[in-house]
Design an enzyme around this catalytic site. Structure first.
Site, mmCIF file in Angstrom:
data_model
loop_
_atom_site.group_PDB
_atom_site.id
_atom_site.type_symbol
_atom_site.label_atom_id
_atom_site.label_comp_id
_atom_site.label_asym_id
_atom_site.label_seq_id
_atom_site.Cartn_x
_atom_site.Cartn_y
_atom_site.Cartn_z
ATOM 1 C CG ASP A 16 -1.760 -0.759 1.350
ATOM 2 O OD1 ASP A 16 -2.276 -1.466 0.090
ATOM 3 O OD2 ASP A 16 -2.907 -0.731 2.346
ATOM 4 C CE LYS A 43 -10.667 -4.532 -1.803
ATOM 5 N NZ LYS A 43 -10.531 -3.400 -0.907
ATOM 6 C CD GLU A 143 -7.382 -6.754 -3.259
ATOM 7 O OE1 GLU A 143 -7.155 -5.234 -3.615
ATOM 8 O OE2 GLU A 143 -6.139 -7.218 -2.808
ATOM 9 C CB THR A 223 -19.415 -3.816 6.036
ATOM 10 O OG1 THR A 223 -18.665 -4.056 4.392
ATOM 11 C CG2 THR A 223 -18.854 -5.289 7.288
ATOM 12 C CG ASP A 255 -9.014 -5.966 4.197
ATOM 13 O OD1 ASP A 255 -10.151 -6.465 3.556
ATOM 14 O OD2 ASP A 255 -8.448 -5.342 3.518
ATOM 15 C CB SER A 285 -8.984 -1.428 12.381
ATOM 16 O OG SER A 285 -9.637 -0.430 10.977
ATOM 17 N N GLY A 288 -6.411 4.096 13.719
ATOM 18 C CA GLY A 288 -5.092 4.310 13.031
ATOM 19 C C GLY A 288 -4.252 4.347 12.169
ATOM 20 N N GLY A 290 -3.417 3.875 8.594
ATOM 21 C CA GLY A 290 -3.298 2.584 7.173
ATOM 22 C C GLY A 290 -3.366 1.202 7.293
HETATM 23 O O1 RIB Z 1 -9.137 -2.819 2.049
HETATM 24 C C1 RIB Z 1 -7.818 -2.692 1.905
HETATM 25 C C2 RIB Z 1 -6.836 -2.826 1.238
HETATM 26 O O2 RIB Z 1 -7.648 -2.590 -0.151
HETATM 27 C C3 RIB Z 1 -5.785 -2.300 0.724
HETATM 28 O O3 RIB Z 1 -4.820 -2.835 1.962
HETATM 29 C C4 RIB Z 1 -5.063 -2.438 -0.641
HETATM 30 O O4 RIB Z 1 -4.336 -2.868 -0.722
HETATM 31 C C5 RIB Z 1 -6.341 -2.863 -1.323
HETATM 32 O O5 RIB Z 1 -6.170 -4.149 -1.539
#
Ligand code: RIB
Length: 311
Positions: A16, A43, A143, A223, A255, A285, A288, A290
């Site tokens: 990311d 994800k 993904e 969600t 996630d 989550s 914070g 990130g």
């Molecule tokens: O859900 C968040 C995620 O979506 C990120 O970490 C990014 O990599 C994308 O996959």
């Protein structure tokens, strides 16, 4: 002490690249961002990390590329105690990456370049079959190629293993290929794209969930960000509110929800309770910056739950 749940994630791993900015640039415009953060994401990987931090034994089935990011991703899994024996590095392809833009409200916009994630195949599921047959739950996202998602759902069904699909990023889904799936967990925008129905509030979410159920999905958890989640099955629907938190970056909250939900359920909690607890895990989550680095470990989470779970 009870044995820890065993969770497998057949899914994506990304790096990311997160920019924090006051707003998104217009076409042709260059603007300054406020700050930047580089972190492990994707994800699938995020869901695996959330499950691990919640105390599960976690097995990751994934593909990474031949760039700097591939070995670093594998190392990150190992450092966290996630079994990465089935994370393969491929030559001639980049790792998955995700440029992410976060506004001051915590709202995000994400691009995903799939890279090696797009080469995760049903053969990878077969290669990991001995381990996959032993888990409590297989967690999947969109993904990686849909053929691999469908194949994994079929594998889980055949072996009597619970499966959870997070249809993110949203794509046209063959609902028949998801027969036997236990939980379908989209967010509002994914549910909208998949059903073609708007999700602006809880009532919309209920109509949308009804459509998904009528398409053959057994149980839906929609969600709803700061509005919590909607749990829906043929036996009824319930809106489960979120906990109030001071959110600064919502990236990866979905996630966090899915990884923790898989663990709470595998620990034997009733479904409604597992959703409520996952609502809190996801909410925390967002306090914070990130994705993975904003996830709570079990001890920190449990003390928050002890303080707030009764409310
Ligand atoms: O859900 C968040 C995620 O979506 C990120 O970490 C990014 O990599 C994308 O996959």
């Amino acid at each position: 002490m009870a044995k820890p749940p065993r969770i497998a994630v057949v899914g994506s791993a990304n790096i990311d690249l997160v920019t924090f900015a006051d707003r998104f640039p217009k076409a042709g415009e260059t603007i300054f961002g406020q700050s930047f953060d580089l972190g492990f994401g994707g994800k699938g990987a995020n869901q695996a990390v959330a499950a691990r931090l919640c105390g599960a034994d976690v097995f990751m089935v994934a593909r990474v590329g031949s760039d700097l990011f591939g070995p670093a991703t594998i190392q990150n899994f190992k450092k966290l105690g996630i079994d990465a024996s089935y994370v393969k590095q491929l030559g001639g392809v980049s790792s998955g990456v995700a440029p992410i833009f976060v506004e001051p409200s915590g709202q995000n916009r994400i691009f995903v370049v799939k890279g090696a994630n797009d080469l995760l195949k049903p053969e990878d599921v077969d290669a990991a079959a001995d381990v996959l047959k032993t888990v409590d739950c297989i967690v999947l996202q969109f993904e990686t190629p849909l053929e691999t998602v469908y194949y994994s759902v079929g594998f889980a069904r055949k072996h009597g293993i619970r499966s959870i699909v997070n249809p993110a990023p949203a794509q046209t889904v063959d609902m028949n290929a998801l027969t036997g799936l236990d939980y379908f967990v989209p967010n509002e925008s994914e549910a909208e794209t998949i059903t073609g129905m708007p999700v602006r509030n809880v009532d919309d979410a209920k109509k949308c969930a009804e459509k998904l159920l009528s398409d053959g999905i057994k149980r839906v958890i929609l969600t709803l960000g700061a509005n919590g989640s909607l749990l829906a099955g043929r036996d009824g629907m319930e809106h489960i509110p979120a906990f109030s938190v001071k959110s600064i970056d919502s990236t990866g909250a979905g996630d966090a929800f899915i990884g923790s939900f898989a663990v709470f359920l595998a620990e034997g909690l009733p479904e409604r309770e597992a959703v409520r607890r996952a609502n809190l895990y996801a909410g925390l989550s967002t306090t914070g910056v990130g994705t993975q680095k904003s996830f709570y470990d079990r001890a920190r989470y449990d003390s928050e739950w002890a303080a707030r779970g009764k409310s």
